[in-house]
Enzyme design. Structure first.
Site, PDB file in Angstrom:
ATOM      1  N   THR A  16     -21.046  60.042  37.923  1.00  0.00           N
ATOM      2  CA  THR A  16     -20.061  61.164  37.471  1.00  0.00           C
ATOM      3  C   THR A  16     -20.374  61.233  36.023  1.00  0.00           C
ATOM      4  O   THR A  16     -20.916  60.318  35.186  1.00  0.00           O
ATOM      5  CB  THR A  16     -18.728  60.835  37.687  1.00  0.00           C
ATOM      6  OG1 THR A  16     -18.214  59.679  36.924  1.00  0.00           O
ATOM      7  CG2 THR A  16     -18.463  60.608  39.182  1.00  0.00           C
ATOM      8  N   GLY A  17     -19.813  62.605  35.284  1.00  0.00           N
ATOM      9  CA  GLY A  17     -20.157  62.880  33.987  1.00  0.00           C
ATOM     10  C   GLY A  17     -21.758  62.666  33.579  1.00  0.00           C
ATOM     11  O   GLY A  17     -21.854  62.289  32.463  1.00  0.00           O
ATOM     12  N   ALA A  18     -22.414  63.226  34.627  1.00  0.00           N
ATOM     13  CA  ALA A  18     -24.039  63.017  34.535  1.00  0.00           C
ATOM     14  C   ALA A  18     -24.637  64.399  33.911  1.00  0.00           C
ATOM     15  O   ALA A  18     -25.901  64.129  33.993  1.00  0.00           O
ATOM     16  CB  ALA A  18     -24.444  62.905  35.737  1.00  0.00           C
ATOM     17  N   SER A  20     -24.286  64.822  30.681  1.00  0.00           N
ATOM     18  CA  SER A  20     -24.731  64.552  29.202  1.00  0.00           C
ATOM     19  C   SER A  20     -24.415  63.165  28.810  1.00  0.00           C
ATOM     20  O   SER A  20     -23.829  62.343  29.860  1.00  0.00           O
ATOM     21  CB  SER A  20     -23.866  65.479  28.240  1.00  0.00           C
ATOM     22  OG  SER A  20     -22.460  65.127  28.602  1.00  0.00           O
ATOM     23  N   GLY A  21     -24.627  62.677  27.815  1.00  0.00           N
ATOM     24  CA  GLY A  21     -24.366  61.400  27.337  1.00  0.00           C
ATOM     25  C   GLY A  21     -24.985  60.172  28.173  1.00  0.00           C
ATOM     26  O   GLY A  21     -25.828  60.412  28.522  1.00  0.00           O
ATOM     27  N   GLY A  23     -24.006  59.222  31.054  1.00  0.00           N
ATOM     28  CA  GLY A  23     -23.952  59.791  32.607  1.00  0.00           C
ATOM     29  C   GLY A  23     -25.619  60.286  32.928  1.00  0.00           C
ATOM     30  O   GLY A  23     -26.158  59.864  33.467  1.00  0.00           O
ATOM     31  N   SER A 145     -14.203  50.471  28.143  1.00  0.00           N
ATOM     32  CA  SER A 145     -14.551  50.775  26.647  1.00  0.00           C
ATOM     33  C   SER A 145     -14.113  49.546  25.837  1.00  0.00           C
ATOM     34  O   SER A 145     -13.505  48.748  26.370  1.00  0.00           O
ATOM     35  CB  SER A 145     -13.806  51.900  26.025  1.00  0.00           C
ATOM     36  OG  SER A 145     -13.803  51.985  24.799  1.00  0.00           O
ATOM     37  N   TYR A 158      -6.541  57.950  24.783  1.00  0.00           N
ATOM     38  CA  TYR A 158      -7.756  57.472  25.229  1.00  0.00           C
ATOM     39  C   TYR A 158      -7.900  56.011  25.565  1.00  0.00           C
ATOM     40  O   TYR A 158      -8.117  55.483  26.673  1.00  0.00           O
ATOM     41  CB  TYR A 158      -8.977  57.602  24.294  1.00  0.00           C
ATOM     42  CG  TYR A 158     -10.075  57.350  24.682  1.00  0.00           C
ATOM     43  CD1 TYR A 158     -11.110  57.804  25.474  1.00  0.00           C
ATOM     44  CD2 TYR A 158     -10.695  56.204  23.937  1.00  0.00           C
ATOM     45  CE1 TYR A 158     -12.401  57.571  25.953  1.00  0.00           C
ATOM     46  CE2 TYR A 158     -12.076  55.618  24.260  1.00  0.00           C
ATOM     47  CZ  TYR A 158     -12.792  56.115  25.245  1.00  0.00           C
ATOM     48  OH  TYR A 158     -14.209  55.744  25.692  1.00  0.00           O
TER      49      TYR A 158
END
Length: 339
Positions: A16-18, A20-21, A23, A145, A158
């Site tokens: 997931t979140g693939a 950019s960044g 992912g 994190s 966050y």
């Protein structure tokens, strides 16, 4: 309980979140190593471009447009992997977003939206993955994190979401172990990573946000994720800064509070005026980039993470380096005994 994981080239990964960044870096790296990859994110143009690049390079990939804050979207991703790849072996819950601003200044709805992505996305993805992997085995990898262990000013919610991810992940691991499910559950805890993270954050301050140093490479996180896909690990720290902050939070929390209020507020703000105020909290940001526009020092590799993932090779390099230093240092002594 056996938790033997397949070699990466025999696996299908859902990430997931693939778009950019971290992912995107993970999907690209996995495909280059022979894995089949299902990319999941909200940004269809970014997903399409990333998938096309992987396929053009000889990899196997598909994508699903999904909002991780909606269980039905992630169920669609799982069903797509099952229909087209025969299932999946590793599920990576990576999608996440942040907000820069003091807690009292941020609207309740924005706080809620952040939790829908950062926390509920992990809950939905993990439980959907566990249902599929319970009999066949595999890995669930959640992105926490450094803030899972230590809260950060200006990123209060966050930090709260990443604390929640840690609590959920630890509880899920224990419950799966108690029932004997052959599933590895890993929490990845990166320090600051040079992705488009700050550009995608919603910003309530008057300045452009930035990550305080040290800032590490997205590829280091991708490397750790793929390591966890093959090797059962409870958690992995990315960057020595993350490890040190995690340890210090248990032993000298008052000192870290002092550092937070004296240094970390200013360290998270650039001198220039705010530009990307809305970020990608509600609408997908510009995908397709692994690296962000981090100012200052060039993003550096994490030698600590490399040592944790490859202790034998790293140890050999260290021994060779020490031997070379000893040889150089002994030069005068060697010359003194030349006849």
């Amino acid at each position: 309980m056996s938790r033997t994981l397949k070699p990466l080239h025999q696996q299908t990964l859902v990430v997931t979140g693939a778009s950019s960044g971290i992912g995107l870096a993970t999907a690209q790296m996995a495909a280059r190593r022979g894995a089949r990859v299902l990319l999941v994110a909200r940004d269809e143009s970014g997903l399409a471009a990333a998938t096309r690049q992987i396929v053009d390079e000889g990899g196997q990939a598909m994508y699903v447009v999904a909002d991780v804050g909606r269980r039905e979207d992630l169920q669609l991703a799982a069903d797509t992997a099952i229909e087209n790849f025969g299932g999946f072996d590793t599920w990576v819950n990576n999608a996440g977003v942040s907000i820069w601003g003091k807690l009292e200044d941020v609207r309740d709805r924005d706080h809620q939206r952040l939790f829908e992505t950062n926390f509920w996305g992990v809950v939905y993805g993990s439980t959907i993955a566990a249902a599929h992997l319970r009999d066949k085995g595999g890995a669930i990898i959640n992105l926490g994190s450094m803030a899972s262990d230590r809260a950060i000013p200006l990123q209060g919610m966050y930090s709260a979401s990443k604390h929640a991810v840690k609590g959920f992940t630890d509880s899920l691991r224990m419950e799966l172990e108690e029932e004997g499910a052959p599933i590895s559950v890993t929490l990845i805890k990166p320090a600051g990573i040079g992705t488009p993270f700050t550009e995608h954050a919603k910003n309530y301050t008057d300045h452009e946000p930035r990550l305080p140093p040290p800032v590490y490479r997205p590829e280091d996180v991708a490397e750790a994720i793929l390591y966890a896909a093959e090797h059962p690990r409870r958690d992995l720290f990315i960057g020595s800064a993350s490890k040190m902050m995690g340890s210090a939070s248990n032993h000298v929390p008052g000192l870290l509070d002092w550092i937070g209020r004296k240094l970390l507020v200013k360290a998270q703000l650039r001198d220039e005026a705010a530009q990307h105020r809305q970020g990608a909290l509600y609408e997908p940001g510009g995908g397709g980039r692994v690296r962000g526009d981090h100012p200052g020092q060039v993003v550096r590799p994490s030698l600590y993470t490399k040592a944790m993932l490859h202790p034998k090779s790293t140890g050999a390099v260290v021994v060779a380096g020490l031997a070379a230093l000893a040889w150089v240092a002994s030069g005068p002594l060697r010359r003194r005994h030349v006849w």
